[in-house]
Enzyme design. Sequence first.
Site, mmCIF file in Angstrom:
data_model
loop_
_atom_site.group_PDB
_atom_site.id
_atom_site.type_symbol
_atom_site.label_atom_id
_atom_site.label_comp_id
_atom_site.label_asym_id
_atom_site.label_seq_id
_atom_site.Cartn_x
_atom_site.Cartn_y
_atom_site.Cartn_z
ATOM 1 N N LYS A 111 0.832 -1.199 0.039
ATOM 2 C CA LYS A 111 0.215 0.006 -0.064
ATOM 3 C C LYS A 111 0.887 1.223 0.019
ATOM 4 C CE LYS A 111 -3.355 2.543 2.580
ATOM 5 N NZ LYS A 111 -3.599 3.160 4.011
ATOM 6 N N ASN A 138 -9.148 2.176 9.918
ATOM 7 C CA ASN A 138 -8.615 1.683 11.185
ATOM 8 C C ASN A 138 -8.933 2.513 12.321
ATOM 9 O OD1 ASN A 138 -5.047 1.091 11.729
ATOM 10 N ND2 ASN A 138 -6.564 1.424 13.194
#
Length: 256
Positions: A95, A205
């Site tokens: 990522k 998250n």
Amino acid sequence: MQLYGTEIGSRLMLGTAQYPSPAVLAEAFRRSGAGIATVSVRREAGGERAGAAFWDLVRDLGVTVLPNTAGCHSVREAVTTAHMARELFDTPWIKLEVIGHADTLQPDPFGLVDAARILDEDGFQVFPYTTEDAVLADRLLSAGCEVLMPWGAPIGTGLGLTNIYGLRTLRAQFPDVPMVVDAGLGLPSQAAMAMEMGFDAVLLNTAVSKAGDPAAMAEGFARAVEAGRLAYEADPMEPRDMAAPSTPVIGKAFLT
């Protein structure tokens, strides 16, 4: 859902940072059924095996690992971190984050494209954290990216989808490119909205790790993602400006 030829069983991806404890992290993943865990790479002393216990915990989750270059502010820093991640986690997935603004954590579009091109040539399979800009998306695809990860809002804000027009336009312009809404989601309803718009997955998250009950919130997001995807696949009705009776009026008796 397939990403770079790998089939993923869940359309929910979770980060692994800032949970109250390892046990809470593990329970959040269990209840969410998330298929991918993002893990940031830090420059730690390998001789001391710093971070080894955390890596053992992540492996025990039984999910696909997507390492990221979180916190990188230059092409060189991001590329170096990506190479460290490939060695540590034995995966070509990365990522890619190249941050250009310290307050908003907005990606640096120029550095992002440059880093993506370098990593693609080095054999990486790049998941770029980007904005909803369609021109930037086209440059990233030309650089070799096969997945796009546009933000919903700045990282950690919980603001949800702040530019719905831009996200809808991006989704419509590249209908065959897997897209993951990444960053800024705060509530399951926002995840459902992203899925209803046709995005393939969501990554979050802070909304889970900072919730009062992270495991319950993770499950809530999982259900919302599933509901949103089902709604998208069901071909929703188009909105109307005027009311329309849901009960047929043909044959209705009129009293005089």
